[in-house]
Design an enzyme around this catalytic site. Sequence first.
Site, short mmCIF file in Angstrom:
data_model
loop_
_atom_site.label_atom_id
_atom_site.label_comp_id
_atom_site.label_asym_id
_atom_site.label_seq_id
_atom_site.Cartn_x
_atom_site.Cartn_y
_atom_site.Cartn_z
N SER A 194 0.90 -1.25 0.03
CA SER A 194 -0.04 0.05 0.08
C SER A 194 0.91 1.12 0.06
O SER A 194 2.12 1.21 0.39
CB SER A 194 -0.68 0.10 1.25
OG SER A 194 -1.46 1.27 1.54
N TYR A 207 -2.46 -1.09 10.57
CA TYR A 207 -2.47 -1.43 9.00
C TYR A 207 -1.28 -1.07 8.66
O TYR A 207 -0.33 -1.63 7.74
CB TYR A 207 -3.87 -0.50 8.54
CG TYR A 207 -3.81 -0.74 7.10
CD1 TYR A 207 -4.31 -2.04 6.48
CD2 TYR A 207 -3.63 -0.06 6.12
CE1 TYR A 207 -4.64 -2.21 5.15
CE2 TYR A 207 -3.73 -0.08 4.79
CZ TYR A 207 -4.18 -1.27 4.26
OH TYR A 207 -4.21 -1.35 2.95
P1 NAD Z 1 -11.84 -5.57 -0.47
O1 NAD Z 1 -12.54 -5.47 0.88
O2 NAD Z 1 -12.59 -6.02 -1.76
O3 NAD Z 1 -10.87 -7.05 -0.35
C1 NAD Z 1 -10.31 -7.55 0.99
C2 NAD Z 1 -10.76 -8.71 1.03
O4 NAD Z 1 -9.73 -9.41 2.28
C3 NAD Z 1 -11.94 -9.23 1.10
O5 NAD Z 1 -12.83 -9.31 0.10
C4 NAD Z 1 -11.79 -10.46 2.04
O6 NAD Z 1 -12.41 -11.53 1.29
C5 NAD Z 1 -10.60 -10.55 2.39
N1 NAD Z 1 -10.40 -10.82 3.88
C6 NAD Z 1 -10.45 -9.98 5.08
N2 NAD Z 1 -10.17 -10.63 6.09
C7 NAD Z 1 -10.22 -11.92 5.73
C8 NAD Z 1 -9.87 -13.13 6.59
N3 NAD Z 1 -9.78 -12.88 8.08
N4 NAD Z 1 -9.93 -14.35 5.94
C9 NAD Z 1 -10.01 -14.29 4.40
N5 NAD Z 1 -10.18 -13.33 3.92
C10 NAD Z 1 -10.18 -12.06 4.38
O7 NAD Z 1 -10.70 -4.54 -0.58
P2 NAD Z 1 -9.58 -4.05 -1.37
O8 NAD Z 1 -9.21 -2.72 -1.04
O9 NAD Z 1 -9.69 -4.65 -2.67
O10 NAD Z 1 -8.20 -4.77 -0.42
C11 NAD Z 1 -7.42 -5.65 -1.14
C12 NAD Z 1 -5.81 -5.36 -0.91
O11 NAD Z 1 -5.56 -4.28 -1.34
C13 NAD Z 1 -5.73 -5.66 0.74
O12 NAD Z 1 -4.55 -6.09 0.98
C14 NAD Z 1 -5.64 -3.99 1.00
O13 NAD Z 1 -4.86 -3.84 2.13
C15 NAD Z 1 -5.08 -3.42 -0.22
N6 NAD Z 1 -5.02 -1.99 -0.64
C16 NAD Z 1 -6.34 -1.61 -0.63
C17 NAD Z 1 -6.17 -0.28 -0.87
C18 NAD Z 1 -7.52 0.57 -1.00
O14 NAD Z 1 -7.75 1.85 -1.26
N7 NAD Z 1 -8.73 -0.27 -1.42
C19 NAD Z 1 -5.14 0.72 -0.92
C20 NAD Z 1 -3.98 -0.09 -0.52
C21 NAD Z 1 -3.96 -1.32 -0.47
#
Ligand code: NAD
Length: 302
Positions: A194, A207
């Site tokens: 991230s 986080y």
């Molecule tokens: P999202 O909520 O769509 O996806 C995250 C997924 O993590 C969930 O769908 C869920 O299935 C899974 N998850 C969470 N806890 C879990 C557990 N205990 N067991 C199994 N699965 C679990 O959101 P996203 O933003 O697409 O996130 C995906 C990745 O991107 C993450 O690692 C997040 O940290 C990273 N990220 C997102 C952003 C943003 O702005 N959205 C920015 C930087 C990094």
Amino acid sequence: MSELRTKNQYEKQNPLDQYPRPPFPRQPQERPGVIGKMEPLPDHGEKSYQGFGRLKGRKALITGGDSGIGRATAIAFAREGADVAINYLPEEEENARQVVELIEAEGRQAVSIPGDIVQEDFCQTLVEEAVSKLGGLDIVVNNAGRQTAQQSIEELTTEQYDNTFKVNVYAPFWICKAAVPHLEAGASIINTASVQSFDPSESLLDYAQTKACNVAFTKALSQQMAEKGIRVNAVAPGPFWTPLQSSGGQPQDKIEEFGSTTPMGRPGQPAEIAPIYVLLASQESSYMTGEVVSVTGGMMPY
Ligand code: NAD
Ligand code: MG
């Protein structure tokens, strides 16, 4: 609700007006969030991602493959010719079913393996099941993540701190450890870091640390894996419009203006980052390992 983009990712367009811009409505929901409660709806490339066989015959495991960045990656991988196993939480079954249908619509095999990755034995089972059902494994995408904003260190409980580290740091370690014996030369591991890895927000004390861990893990493991011909890279997203953010990842006043502080002035949509996962998974990036690729709308985290 916004229309999903139908132009494919190769058609020229001004990126500033390609997708919705803030302000957005407040839209609190429980963790883990679901797509249907988001307004506007995010775009995962359902109607737009065009593949060219760049991952033909590959077998991929994607955690958090039901929604957000993982869902967009699953759709893109299938359209590039890969069979895909997705992991997600049982509460996310409806979003996961949609992904399975989208993968199968491409004539590819879809495997859904729900379960909580905070347990090492489940992570082992997850990898074993993916390997046996797909008939091997070439690509591992550690994408699942937990992000829960807390305004003060005094409000950040040990329970949250521990769970955030389990999901974001321990699970990728357990999953990679279980997967490595199955990976052959040419395989690719992709972790999801991230901008928080480099430029932590005050409300994301736990986080941000886990995302810094993802970078160090990627760089260290890439050095171990190089002699096997296995590449390990990370993607570092900026603000992306996913349920992670509206289900507690940000306070709701930050959701209203989400993405506004980037030079692009809007959040990214999951469809805009999936092509980087495709690149890192494919042989096109054969000389890239230990790399962290930022996709941030112009934010410069380092
Ligand atoms: P999202 O909520 O769509 O996806 C995250 C997924 O993590 C969930 O769908 C869920 O299935 C899974 N998850 C969470 N806890 C879990 C557990 N205990 N067991 C199994 N699965 C679990 O959101 P996203 O933003 O697409 O996130 C995906 C990745 O991107 C993450 O690692 C997040 O940290 C990273 N990220 C997102 C952003 C943003 O702005 N959205 C920015 C930087 C990094
Ligand atoms: Mg989800």
